[in-house]
Enzyme design. Structure first.
Site, short mmCIF file in Angstrom:
data_model
loop_
_atom_site.label_atom_id
_atom_site.label_comp_id
_atom_site.label_asym_id
_atom_site.label_seq_id
_atom_site.Cartn_x
_atom_site.Cartn_y
_atom_site.Cartn_z
N CYS A 132 0.81 -1.22 0.00
CA CYS A 132 0.00 0.00 0.00
C CYS A 132 0.84 1.28 0.00
CB CYS A 132 -0.95 0.01 1.20
SG CYS A 132 -0.22 -0.56 2.74
N GLN A 159 1.46 5.83 8.67
CA GLN A 159 0.56 4.80 8.16
C GLN A 159 -0.59 4.47 9.12
OE1 GLN A 159 4.31 2.62 6.08
NE2 GLN A 159 2.41 1.47 5.93
N SER A 162 -5.43 0.40 9.66
CA SER A 162 -6.19 -0.55 8.83
C SER A 162 -5.28 -1.35 7.91
CB SER A 162 -7.26 0.19 8.02
OG SER A 162 -6.68 1.24 7.29
N GLY A 163 -4.06 -0.89 7.70
CA GLY A 163 -3.08 -1.70 6.98
C GLY A 163 -2.74 -2.99 7.69
N LYS A 223 10.17 -3.43 1.43
CA LYS A 223 9.16 -3.54 0.36
C LYS A 223 9.12 -2.24 -0.43
CE LYS A 223 6.09 -6.46 3.11
NZ LYS A 223 4.91 -6.36 4.03
N HIS A 252 -2.82 6.34 4.39
CA HIS A 252 -1.40 6.54 4.70
C HIS A 252 -0.97 7.91 4.19
CE1 HIS A 252 -1.36 2.43 5.76
NE2 HIS A 252 -0.78 1.90 4.72
#
Lengths: 347, 347
Positions: A132, A159, A162-163, A223, A252
């Protein structure tokens, strides 16, 4: 009279935070659906979910679940994708996978349609949806890269919980309520489910998302670093990331410093971003206009503001990039890939 | 038998978020006090405040209030400092000013004792306490600058609402409560009191602290840039800042990227910071050890963790710096300056 082609779609992880947004997005986009199949782990099987005012019962995923499926959207954790995505492909489905299971694998396109839509057609059954925090950053930076070249990115993230899924949303709510009532906060999930140590997230900021790697960066940070290079087809971009979890439910935000291959004015950068697909410029200091997580929640775009020139580096620019992590960061980007597969006959 | 010298101290802004912490800190440090005078604007005059189990009534500040005062600690806004600090100096007091009124003025030392204590003795009556976000950053970076040289800083901040005073703390509490009860949040103060537009801070992140300047940076960001150079006596350091307000009550955090004049290992950097005055190293990825705002609140030190080498720049390092913005960022740093004045006979 032409008959519109329709598709059999499976959503794996249909009851999760992202899965629900995938269903909302498919419905909103009126995706050309023939049959919809909702799948999950054993734990969530039996739950019902609404789609187009119709109630669907979620089934436990098995290899056979994917018989007859054209497109399977996966968002039920890396383990589930690793187990079932190859089974889906074996049965003729094309998988759009929202987990990190296959993102860096050879032969798996990692796609943000505004950046590298053409990569989709090279798929061998699986297309990966990036992380994301990576998606919103590359969507905003691609127009700059295309026009001016992109040499370096240093990003610090802000961030949303909900991630980390629906449980993390509940943990933030419960902790915030306890804190306001003067009770002790219980930390049982964040920063990372299953890790030894947990910190409260309410009224706090945690500089750890995902587990640590040997070089001191977290997996989330790596990532952003590795996925950016793969999506942009450019290993020479220098990328550094610090990823921080905030007491924010959705969207985010990112404080991004970039060095370009040229020295456009701030006005030129703003004009370029204002005319770029998927990007909305919200940038006017005179009117205190800039994006915030609360305002971006529920919207599909990537919002950019606070654009300004570095005071020392002629090719250096600072900006603030915000997007709904469940939409462009996950569900909407996955559905965009599915729409591209259909539109371009790349299934 | 020696008689310990004691001092007449005035605290201006005694009822504010920082003023209260100043009193707590003076009490905890057993500052050699003869007389204590608590001053404020007209609005707060008449309130009572406890010090050493004794009740003090806050008086409205007038020029005459400073007769006989040795040390005056100001924290009642820039306007009050501009009006009364020169009056206090005229009457023989030394002023330690926590506002931005005199920070960049010629002849006013801007002091973080761990960095430039010696500057105090050059004072002409006023010593300025730097901005909270600057203090914790330079305190952590000074040991690196002294040993390796410091070429460049890029910082993104994660700042607590208490930096905007007691009203902002209440606004965050009320908004969070309203949000959890499903009510609409009212935004009337943040990001900046008196500005046209206000955004909710609860479960949000606001990329504006203080008003905007012409170059697109906010005043808060320009403070970090300019004050760092003044405190460190080095105009050649390249500094860039993005300042963001978070739904956190106390302690600022900072994601900091630095380029040094040398290429020490991460272990060397950690060892140096672990042995530096006023700095506590909290850095062990194997044990998920790093500082967070909640843990740092109420403690005087500057906490540093997440130290790692940039993956491309040999002299580049990333780190996460956290400190209580009301203590080291304000009250404690001011009291340290007062203690230094007394200890070194620099009054």
């Amino acid at each position: 009279m032409s008959i519109k082609k329709t598709y059999n779609v499976a959503v794996v992880g249909a009851t999760g935070a992202v899965g629900r947004k995938m269903l909302e997005t498919l419905e909103k986009r009126q995706f050309p659906m023939n049959e919809l199949k909702l799948l999950s782990s054993k734990r969530s099987a039996g739950k019902t979910v609404m789609y187009n005012n119709q109630s669907f019962t979620v089934e436990e995923a098995t290899p056979e679940s994917f018989e007859g499926i054209d497109i399977a959207l996966f968002s039920a954790g890396g383990g589930v994708s690793q187990k079932f995505a190859p089974e889906a492909v074996k049965r003729g489905a094309v998988v759009v996978d929202n987990t990190s299971a296959f993102r860096m694998a050879e032969g798996v396109p990692l796609v943000v349609p505004e950046v590298n839509e053409e990569d989709i057609k090279e798929h061998q059954g699986i297309i990966a949806n990036p992380n994301c925090s990576t998606i919103q950053m590359v969507a905003a930076l691609q127009p700059l890269k295309a026009k001016y070249g992109l040499k370096r990115i240093i990003v610090s993230t802000y961030q949303a919980v909900s991630g980390s899924g629906a449980e993390a949303i509940e943990e933030l709510k419960t902790q915030a309520q306890d804190f306001l009532e003067g009770k002790e906060m219980k930390a049982e999930l964040l920063p990372v489910k299953g890790e030894d140590k947990h910190y409260p997230i309410a009224f706090n900021a945690l500089p750890q998302i995902d587990v640590f790697t040997d070089n001191g960066f977290t997996f989330e940070e790596m990532k952003m670093i590795n996925e950016t290079k793969k999506i942009m087809h450019d290993d020479s971009i220098q990328v550094a990331a610090t990823c921080v979890r905030l007491p924010v439910f959705t969207s985010h935000a990112e404080s991004v410093y970039v060095e370009l291959g040229d020295t456009p004015s701030v006005e030129e950068v703003k004009a370029l971003l204002a005319s770029s697909a998927g990007v909305t410029l919200q940038d006017n200091p005179d009117e205190q206009l800039y994006p915030t997580p609360l305002q971006a929640a529920g919207l599909p775009d990537v919002f950019v503001g606070r654009i300004r020139k570095d005071l020392n580096q002629e090719n250096g620019y600072h900006m603030w990039i915000v997007s709904d992590n469940l939409l462009k960061g996950a569900a909407w980007n996955s559905v965009q890939i599915a729409e591209s597969l259909v539109k371009n006959n790349w299934l």
